[in-house]
Write an enzyme that holds these catalytic residues in place. Structure first.
Site, PDB file in Angstrom:
ATOM      1  N   HIS A 185       0.501  -1.425  -0.367  1.00 45.57           N
ATOM      2  CA  HIS A 185       0.413   0.212  -0.289  1.00 45.57           C
ATOM      3  C   HIS A 185       0.791   1.116   0.103  1.00 45.57           C
ATOM      4  O   HIS A 185       2.055   1.513   0.266  1.00 45.57           O
ATOM      5  CB  HIS A 185      -1.334   0.064   1.079  1.00 45.57           C
ATOM      6  CG  HIS A 185       0.043   0.069   2.472  1.00 45.57           C
ATOM      7  ND1 HIS A 185       0.405   0.677   2.963  1.00 45.57           N
ATOM      8  CD2 HIS A 185       0.266  -0.996   3.652  1.00 45.57           C
ATOM      9  CE1 HIS A 185       1.400   0.619   4.022  1.00 45.57           C
ATOM     10  NE2 HIS A 185       0.890  -0.627   5.038  1.00 45.57           N
ATOM     11  N   GLU A 208      -1.831  -7.236   7.926  1.00 41.28           N
ATOM     12  CA  GLU A 208      -0.822  -6.965   8.536  1.00 41.28           C
ATOM     13  C   GLU A 208      -0.880  -7.986   9.716  1.00 41.28           C
ATOM     14  O   GLU A 208      -1.791  -7.139  10.520  1.00 41.28           O
ATOM     15  CB  GLU A 208      -0.434  -5.689   8.252  1.00 41.28           C
ATOM     16  CG  GLU A 208       1.238  -5.284   9.081  1.00 41.28           C
ATOM     17  CD  GLU A 208       2.322  -5.625   8.568  1.00 41.28           C
ATOM     18  OE1 GLU A 208       2.527  -7.131   8.393  1.00 41.28           O
ATOM     19  OE2 GLU A 208       3.017  -5.391   7.793  1.00 41.28           O
TER      20      GLU A 208
END
Length: 558
Positions: free
Chosen positions: A362, A438
């Site tokens: 990202h 994550e």
């Protein structure tokens, strides 16, 4: 709260020898010089002079703005790493100076950054002026200094440094790319993470460093960005002679510490952690067994095998994976006591078009440039203005090449925003996959590495020493994340066999997928650079083998 920049330096003509320091306080917005200080300190070492320059610079900043936050920039890795809490202070001359520097401002209001010497010209010039004055038996006088003018002239005349997005490796990465280019041009070997180069040229629209292969008539093969030339598939793990599992020549730990110190400018907490992991994971890199490697269901495993490369093999690519199973393994086999032996060699049958995962980290958030732990258990930050620009840039690049057929994203906001930008350009839908989230970093969420070292030193040491250790407060261990990511990989490769899929995810999942594809040990997570909005790629074949095609490509951001 006002922020100021302190640049400091020190030097010794003899080490030890006649020594002096210099420091400058700058306005971070305009670059205006707010204060200068320098002094000849007699006979001393370089390190003592550098520490004295730091202390003087901090005191000068405090005199101007007692409540300020301070961004210290120095070209001394030793001082920066020790003051950041990542390296121990062993020398008796350094300890009192470091303690004095730590008392000038509260620790939470000072952050440290290493910069190359050519970017520290102002403080360097002040230190030399002080030494020149001491040689003449006179004190340094601000009215006679030309350091500010000299530094300004040097900046104007210098070649612009390598550009890139905030959080990208700058000068260090540029040197690495130049070294790899030189190595390739002279015919030397390449590592598995180095992009491959097509011998026939990439052609219009091809990804920099990628190889293309023609699509056979009547097939739906659209992975030219990350594919190998027709008939050139390899199933062995390539490597460099004389290198162990850590990827470093024997006796290179001190050099690795310096390389990792350079890489902390990337905004990657794992690169920062790597300086301490050298005494944890890396100490065991020559003997990784079932007690140190996290169990990964259906994941590649086994030691590196370096067979001789046959003629015509494309250098710089690697693949390894388990032998194909006749039936799904029972639940009890999900945690094997010994790694299964992968099938090696370059002569295996072609199992058709692989599932190719294009791995996109990202874009930046507000936490990225501050190098703060940002996982799935924190505040779920949005993309910053810089991160939104990065998302648009990668969307434009992927749209121009037209190879992506599906998009799958982590559920976290920063990934969904990045994926949304790409999906809008490609006209595709985004599927959300929980397994791509994550790591949960527990109570470390939002903290810098130095802050975790200060508050939870024992937990941090345990985390660096074992992939099974979890962060403070019930976060996820790397072993837990590896099992989750491997299970997600298996589901997605089955669902998207023969297709090219964009996975928008985070640092740890991407590094874990690369690690598993290479059959590398857990400590390899600390040996990979992964910038915001970077692209990596792994291809997965029907027989269970995997091939790493690309790692940390940021050419679309330049």
């Amino acid at each position: 709260m006002r922020e100021v920049v302190v640049e400091a330096d020190g030097g010794s003509r003899g080490n030890p020898g006649p020594a002096g320091y210099g420091a400058v306080v700058l306005d971070p917005a305009t670059g205006e010089t707010l204060a200068e200080t320098a002094e000849f300190i007699g006979v001393a070492t370089n390190n003592v002079a550098e520490y004295k320059g730091l202390v003087a610079g901090l005191k000068a900043a405090r005199e101007l703005f007692p409540d300020a936050t301070v961004h210290v920039r120095m070209d001394s890795k030793l001082v920066v790493e020790q003051m950041s809490g990542r390296w121990k202070i062993k020398h008796p001359d350094m300890k009192p100076l470091a303690a004095e520097a730590g008392r000038v401002f509260p620790s939470g209001r000072v952050r440290y950054e290493w910069i190359p010497r050519e970017r520290n010209k102002h403080a360097d010039r002040l230190a030399n002026e002080a030494m020149d004055a001491g040689k003449r038996g006179r004190p340094w006088e601000p009215s006679g200094s030309t350091a500010a003018l000299d530094a300004s002239a040097a900046r104007n005349a210098a070649t612009p440094p390598p550009s890139g997005p905030p959080g990208d490796a700058t000068a260090g990465a540029a040197r690495a790319r130049a070294a790899l280019t030189a190595s390739t041009s002279t015919g030397s070997g390449t590592t598995a993470s180095q992009p491959t180069a097509s011998t026939g040229g990439t052609g219009t629209g091809a990804w920099p460093g990628a190889v293309t292969r023609p699509t056979a008539p009547g097939t739906v093969q659209d992975d030219g960005l990350f594919a190998l030339p027709e008939g050139e598939r390899e199933d062995g793990l390539s490597g460099l002679p004389g290198e162990g599992l850590s990827g470093l020549p024997e006796g290179s730990l001190s050099a690795a510490e310096e390389a990792i110190a350079d890489s902390v400018a990337s905004g990657d907490f794992e690169a920062e952690a790597g300086a301490l992991a050298l005494t944890g994971h890396a100490a065991r890199s020559a003997s990784v067994g079932p007690d140190t490697a996290p169990p990964t269901p259906a994941g590649p495993a086994g030691p590196a095998v370096v067979p001789p490369a046959p003629a015509g093999l494309v250098p710089g690519t690697a693949s390894v994976g388990p032998a194909p199973a006749a039936a799904p393994a029972p639940a009890a086999a999900a945690h094997p006591q010994a790694p299964a032996a992968p099938r090696q060699g370059w002569t295996g049958p072609d199992m058709g078009a692989p599932a190719t995962f294009v791995l996109l980290r990202h874009g930046e958030t507000a936490l990225t440039p501050e190098k703060r732990f940002s996982g799935s258990g924190g505040s779920d930050p949005e993309l910053s203005a810089a991160g939104l620009r990065q998302a648009e840039a990668v969307a434009e690049a992927l749209a121009a090449r037209g190879t992506i057929q599906e998009i799958v994203s982590s559920p976290l906001t920063r990934c969904r925003q990045t994926a949304g930008a790409v999906a809008a350009r490609l006209g595709l839908d985004v599927r959300v996959e929980q397994g791509l989230r994550e790591t949960d970093f527990g109570v470390w969420e939002g903290l810098t590495f130095g802050e975790v070292r200060e508050r939870h030193p024992e937990d941090l040491d345990a985390w660096l020493a074992s992939p099974k250790a979890a962060p403070t407060g019930g976060g996820e261990s790397f072993a837990t994340v590896a099992r989750r990511v491997a299970a997600t990989r298996d589901r997605l490769t089955a669902a998207y066999a023969g297709r090219t899929v964009l996975l928008v995810t985070h640092v740890t999942p991407i590094k874990t997928l690369v690690r598993l594809a290479l059959g590398a040990p857990p400590e390899s997570l600390f040996r990979m650079e992964l910038s915001a909005a970077s692209i990596s790629a792994v291809a997965y074949y029907a027989d269970g083998n995997a091939s790493v095609r690309l790692l940390n490509d940021t050419s679309h951001l330049r």
